[in-house]
Design a protein around this motif. Sequence first.
Motif, PDB file in Angstrom:
ATOM      1  N   GLN A   1      -3.513   3.658  -1.952  1.00  0.00           N
ATOM      2  CA  GLN A   1      -2.579   4.333  -2.849  1.00  0.00           C
ATOM      3  C   GLN A   1      -1.254   4.585  -2.140  1.00  0.00           C
ATOM      4  OE1 GLN A   1      -3.212   8.638  -3.836  1.00  0.00           O
ATOM      5  NE2 GLN A   1      -3.381   7.897  -5.933  1.00  0.00           N
ATOM      6  N   LYS A   2      -1.326   5.032  -0.884  1.00  0.00           N
ATOM      7  CA  LYS A   2      -0.100   5.294  -0.133  1.00  0.00           C
ATOM      8  C   LYS A   2       0.646   4.003   0.172  1.00  0.00           C
ATOM      9  CE  LYS A   2       1.915   7.676   3.757  1.00  0.00           C
ATOM     10  NZ  LYS A   2       2.998   8.122   2.860  1.00  0.00           N
ATOM     11  N   ARG A   3      -0.082   2.974   0.542  1.00  0.00           N
ATOM     12  CA  ARG A   3       0.544   1.670   0.845  1.00  0.00           C
ATOM     13  C   ARG A   3       1.286   1.148  -0.382  1.00  0.00           C
ATOM     14  NH1 ARG A   3      -1.856  -2.890   4.556  1.00  0.00           N
ATOM     15  NH2 ARG A   3      -1.045  -4.818   3.680  1.00  0.00           N
ATOM     16  N   ASP A   4       0.643   1.221  -1.550  1.00  0.00           N
ATOM     17  CA  ASP A   4       1.292   0.762  -2.783  1.00  0.00           C
ATOM     18  C   ASP A   4       2.524   1.599  -3.098  1.00  0.00           C
ATOM     19  OD1 ASP A   4      -0.683  -1.137  -3.031  1.00  0.00           O
ATOM     20  OD2 ASP A   4      -1.843  -0.021  -4.527  1.00  0.00           O
ATOM     21  N   ARG A   5       2.421   2.908  -2.871  1.00  0.00           N
ATOM     22  CA  ARG A   5       3.549   3.794  -3.158  1.00  0.00           C
ATOM     23  C   ARG A   5       4.728   3.506  -2.236  1.00  0.00           C
ATOM     24  NH1 ARG A   5       0.910   8.570  -2.905  1.00  0.00           N
ATOM     25  NH2 ARG A   5       1.732   9.211  -0.886  1.00  0.00           N
ATOM     26  N   GLN A   6       4.428   3.173  -0.965  1.00  0.00           N
ATOM     27  CA  GLN A   6       5.491   2.807  -0.034  1.00  0.00           C
ATOM     28  C   GLN A   6       6.268   1.606  -0.555  1.00  0.00           C
ATOM     29  OE1 GLN A   6       2.950   4.117   3.967  1.00  0.00           O
ATOM     30  NE2 GLN A   6       3.275   1.970   3.504  1.00  0.00           N
ATOM     31  N   PHE A   7       5.546   0.589  -0.986  1.00  0.00           N
ATOM     32  CA  PHE A   7       6.218  -0.604  -1.494  1.00  0.00           C
ATOM     33  C   PHE A   7       6.983  -0.298  -2.780  1.00  0.00           C
ATOM     34  CE2 PHE A   7       3.123  -3.302   1.030  1.00  0.00           C
ATOM     35  CZ  PHE A   7       4.095  -3.847   1.845  1.00  0.00           C
ATOM     36  N   ASP A   8       6.395   0.500  -3.680  1.00  0.00           N
ATOM     37  CA  ASP A   8       7.088   0.833  -4.929  1.00  0.00           C
ATOM     38  C   ASP A   8       8.422   1.520  -4.646  1.00  0.00           C
ATOM     39  OD1 ASP A   8       5.075  -0.228  -6.469  1.00  0.00           O
ATOM     40  OD2 ASP A   8       4.084   1.689  -6.856  1.00  0.00           O
ATOM     41  N   ARG A   9       8.413   2.443  -3.686  1.00  0.00           N
ATOM     42  CA  ARG A   9       9.652   3.145  -3.335  1.00  0.00           C
ATOM     43  C   ARG A   9      10.673   2.163  -2.758  1.00  0.00           C
ATOM     44  NH1 ARG A   9       7.600   6.985  -0.313  1.00  0.00           N
ATOM     45  NH2 ARG A   9       7.747   5.781   1.606  1.00  0.00           N
ATOM     46  N   THR A  10      10.193   1.243  -1.924  1.00  0.00           N
ATOM     47  CA  THR A  10      11.093   0.254  -1.332  1.00  0.00           C
ATOM     48  C   THR A  10      11.712  -0.629  -2.402  1.00  0.00           C
ATOM     49  OG1 THR A  10       9.732   0.239   0.673  1.00  0.00           O
ATOM     50  CG2 THR A  10      11.263  -1.591   0.377  1.00  0.00           C
ATOM     51  N   TRP A  11      10.887  -1.091  -3.378  1.00  0.00           N
ATOM     52  CA  TRP A  11      11.431  -1.937  -4.453  1.00  0.00           C
ATOM     53  C   TRP A  11      12.477  -1.167  -5.248  1.00  0.00           C
ATOM     54  CZ3 TRP A  11       9.435  -4.929  -1.532  1.00  0.00           C
ATOM     55  CH2 TRP A  11       8.108  -5.299  -1.430  1.00  0.00           C
ATOM     56  N   ARG A  12      12.260   0.129  -5.450  1.00  0.00           N
ATOM     57  CA  ARG A  12      13.229   0.932  -6.210  1.00  0.00           C
ATOM     58  C   ARG A  12      14.575   1.002  -5.490  1.00  0.00           C
ATOM     59  NH1 ARG A  12      12.766   4.739 -10.240  1.00  0.00           N
ATOM     60  NH2 ARG A  12      11.075   3.355 -10.848  1.00  0.00           N
ATOM     61  N   TYR A  13      14.528   1.236  -4.187  1.00  0.00           N
ATOM     62  CA  TYR A  13      15.780   1.284  -3.426  1.00  0.00           C
ATOM     63  C   TYR A  13      16.491  -0.075  -3.441  1.00  0.00           C
ATOM     64  CZ  TYR A  13      14.997   5.920  -1.348  1.00  0.00           C
ATOM     65  OH  TYR A  13      14.831   7.263  -1.137  1.00  0.00           O
ATOM     66  N   ILE A  14      15.723  -1.143  -3.260  1.00  0.00           N
ATOM     67  CA  ILE A  14      16.323  -2.478  -3.267  1.00  0.00           C
ATOM     68  C   ILE A  14      16.983  -2.769  -4.607  1.00  0.00           C
ATOM     69  CG2 ILE A  14      15.773  -4.941  -3.210  1.00  0.00           C
ATOM     70  CD1 ILE A  14      13.622  -4.263  -1.106  1.00  0.00           C
TER      71      ILE A  14
ATOM     72  N   PRO B   1       1.598  -2.019   7.064  1.00  0.00           N
ATOM     73  CA  PRO B   1       1.844  -3.454   6.896  1.00  0.00           C
ATOM     74  C   PRO B   1       3.080  -3.878   7.689  1.00  0.00           C
ATOM     75  CG  PRO B   1       2.569  -2.253   4.949  1.00  0.00           C
ATOM     76  CD  PRO B   1       1.837  -1.267   5.809  1.00  0.00           C
ATOM     77  N   ASP B   2       3.072  -5.121   8.163  1.00  0.00           N
ATOM     78  CA  ASP B   2       4.200  -5.583   8.964  1.00  0.00           C
ATOM     79  C   ASP B   2       5.202  -6.364   8.110  1.00  0.00           C
ATOM     80  OD1 ASP B   2       3.277  -8.270   8.695  1.00  0.00           O
ATOM     81  OD2 ASP B   2       2.008  -8.068  10.463  1.00  0.00           O
ATOM     82  N   GLN B   3       6.217  -6.906   8.767  1.00  0.00           N
ATOM     83  CA  GLN B   3       7.311  -7.572   8.058  1.00  0.00           C
ATOM     84  C   GLN B   3       6.849  -8.809   7.297  1.00  0.00           C
ATOM     85  OE1 GLN B   3       7.268  -6.354  11.145  1.00  0.00           O
ATOM     86  NE2 GLN B   3       9.304  -5.714  11.861  1.00  0.00           N
ATOM     87  N   SER B   4       5.866  -9.524   7.831  1.00  0.00           N
ATOM     88  CA  SER B   4       5.381 -10.706   7.115  1.00  0.00           C
ATOM     89  C   SER B   4       4.679 -10.301   5.830  1.00  0.00           C
ATOM     90  CB  SER B   4       4.436 -11.523   8.007  1.00  0.00           C
ATOM     91  OG  SER B   4       3.245 -10.808   8.289  1.00  0.00           O
ATOM     92  N   VAL B   5       3.973  -9.170   5.851  1.00  0.00           N
ATOM     93  CA  VAL B   5       3.346  -8.660   4.631  1.00  0.00           C
ATOM     94  C   VAL B   5       4.420  -8.228   3.641  1.00  0.00           C
ATOM     95  CG1 VAL B   5       1.817  -6.890   3.665  1.00  0.00           C
ATOM     96  CG2 VAL B   5       1.281  -7.942   5.876  1.00  0.00           C
ATOM     97  N   PHE B   6       5.473  -7.624   4.153  1.00  0.00           N
ATOM     98  CA  PHE B   6       6.596  -7.255   3.283  1.00  0.00           C
ATOM     99  C   PHE B   6       7.102  -8.467   2.512  1.00  0.00           C
ATOM    100  CE2 PHE B   6      11.151  -7.423   2.606  1.00  0.00           C
ATOM    101  CZ  PHE B   6      11.396  -6.284   1.873  1.00  0.00           C
ATOM    102  N   LEU B   7       7.327  -9.572   3.203  1.00  0.00           N
ATOM    103  CA  LEU B   7       7.855 -10.769   2.531  1.00  0.00           C
ATOM    104  C   LEU B   7       6.895 -11.253   1.442  1.00  0.00           C
ATOM    105  CD1 LEU B   7       9.347 -12.847   5.484  1.00  0.00           C
ATOM    106  CD2 LEU B   7      10.564 -11.383   3.857  1.00  0.00           C
ATOM    107  N   THR B   8       5.598 -11.178   1.729  1.00  0.00           N
ATOM    108  CA  THR B   8       4.599 -11.607   0.739  1.00  0.00           C
ATOM    109  C   THR B   8       4.623 -10.705  -0.486  1.00  0.00           C
ATOM    110  OG1 THR B   8       3.170 -12.522   2.465  1.00  0.00           O
ATOM    111  CG2 THR B   8       2.141 -11.995   0.348  1.00  0.00           C
ATOM    112  N   GLU B   9       4.632  -9.397  -0.256  1.00  0.00           N
ATOM    113  CA  GLU B   9       4.634  -8.445  -1.368  1.00  0.00           C
ATOM    114  C   GLU B   9       5.958  -8.479  -2.135  1.00  0.00           C
ATOM    115  OE1 GLU B   9       1.984  -6.615  -2.409  1.00  0.00           O
ATOM    116  OE2 GLU B   9       0.913  -7.830  -0.924  1.00  0.00           O
ATOM    117  N   TYR B  10       7.044  -8.666  -1.411  1.00  0.00           N
ATOM    118  CA  TYR B  10       8.366  -8.735  -2.035  1.00  0.00           C
ATOM    119  C   TYR B  10       8.449  -9.943  -2.969  1.00  0.00           C
ATOM    120  CZ  TYR B  10      13.523  -8.339  -2.198  1.00  0.00           C
ATOM    121  OH  TYR B  10      14.839  -8.190  -2.595  1.00  0.00           O
ATOM    122  N   ALA B  11       7.862 -11.046  -2.542  1.00  0.00           N
ATOM    123  CA  ALA B  11       7.870 -12.253  -3.378  1.00  0.00           C
ATOM    124  C   ALA B  11       7.116 -12.019  -4.686  1.00  0.00           C
ATOM    125  CB  ALA B  11       7.253 -13.422  -2.611  1.00  0.00           C
ATOM    126  N   LYS B  12       6.083 -11.180  -4.653  1.00  0.00           N
ATOM    127  CA  LYS B  12       5.297 -10.898  -5.859  1.00  0.00           C
ATOM    128  C   LYS B  12       6.127 -10.192  -6.922  1.00  0.00           C
ATOM    129  CE  LYS B  12       0.844 -10.518  -3.459  1.00  0.00           C
ATOM    130  NZ  LYS B  12      -0.259  -9.594  -3.078  1.00  0.00           N
TER     131      LYS B  12
END
Length: 526
Positions: free
Chosen positions: A195-208, A245-256
């Motif tokens: 849940q926290k990992r998903d929330r981290q990415f959601d917040r990042t997508w919002r800022y981007i 998660p590391d930067q390579s995971v970021f790129l994978t999730e960002y692509a989604k």
Amino acid sequence: MRVTGTGHASMRIDTAAGSILCDPWVNPAYFASWFPFPDNSLLDWGSLGQVDYLYVSHLHRDHFDAKHLRDFVSKDATVLLPEFPTSEMEDEFRALGFTKFLKAPNEQVVELPGGLKIMIQALTSPTDGPIGDSSLWVEYDGVRLLNQNDARPTDLSVFAELGHVHAHLLQFSGAIWYPMVYELPQAAKTAFGKQKRDRQFDRTWRYIDDLKADHVFPIAGPPCFLDDELWQFNDIHGDEGNIFPDQSVFLTEYAKVGGTNGIVLLPGSVAEVTTEGATTTHPVPVEEFFANKVAHLEEMRERKRPIIEAEKASWRHPEVDVLGEMKRRIEPLLDESIYLAKGVGGPVRFDLVGYDGESVESIVVDFPGKEVRPYADEKVRYRFRTERSLVEHLLFIDEVDWVNSLFLSCRFSAARIGQYNEFVYAFFKCLSEERLQYAEGWYDEHERTTDAEDITLGDWVVQRRCPHLKADLTRFGIVEGDQLTCQLHGWRFDLPSGRCLTSVGHKVRAHRVDAETPAPAGEALS
């Protein structure tokens, strides 16, 4: 504008009008628990540290590396200081030998010699860094960069209004001890971690999405854990609940989510950023590096093992009377505390494991009773279990921030009754007169402020600003059924009652669209 990756949240920005080194962190932090990954200790810091300007976003020790700043950064550099409420950062820089300072007025553009422009946004709530966090905006010759690092502003409009941003550097990974240290079944830890990992990415997508920069650089994490006792925290074990998660995971999730403009900076990578695009060179291929992550970590673990062992050998101070010193230091602060003590609302227990690994001394910080005393077999709000030597060391060095030392080390376990309580951590972040008085004043000002503006989200009318840290819910609020989630920090509220489901206090004012009167918000410290 040239951006050289120097590890974690660190980078060197070069322009024809001057160079800026940001957040250089090399040495282990938080009781030798955190190390930069990828490893940046082999860079040519003798050259990288010869800069015109130095910017450190805040005093977390994975950003403010005192030893590295003292040994490798030119004392001729002008320090770009955020407008923080206390003088701690400037005092620490002066103690390291820095003498040139530019105190940047908050959210005001400052033009430096040669046409280089900077702006610093300082965040100053007691939950931002030790007593503050910040972001740096830079412009030269029409190229604009935002180094957001791990700051969490309520919105990025102050930067967007200055013109289109070409490079956006921001955090995406975890930087906390939750949920790994909690005494929970593994299935619960995994669920909470996911849940926290998903929330981290959601917040990042919002800022981007808010800034819409040409290029996005994932920085400020994750650390790596090289001590055998902490090795399991590295995201190499296939655990979907791992928050690092590391930067390579970021790129994978960002692509989604449709992201195609991500750029990873390894230590030594160089990105040439223009208004037309970015060209990046790397010391090794990025995909190849992360494909061999386990091998890199294992090599680092062996190379850094002597450093970790030397650190551990320095922690024991048997001459320190832990109970006596905690009483001497903490009881005067309890006497002065109104908002934080009331917010904690109960006793907090420390179980200190002796040198033999078995004996335990239990000490209670009694917030209602305003005293530090031996545990008396009562129920406690929070319980922390850690090695006695760690607390001895905190007392020995007169550490004023146990959160950004002991707790971030992950060298403890925790249990609690009820919800997360931010006031516990706010207090143990403020173990000095200056910090405590600032935190008390901040809560006093914000708890007395009434947010009268309402907005409509789905079938509900709610106050516009989140009761936690005043995030704009028109941007960060999501309603699902009868629950409101503020995506900035992931706090959840039950709308029919207004009750915060994430922490004690912080009720929200809300009522259904077709209702005549709103539910009462109540007092935030109730």
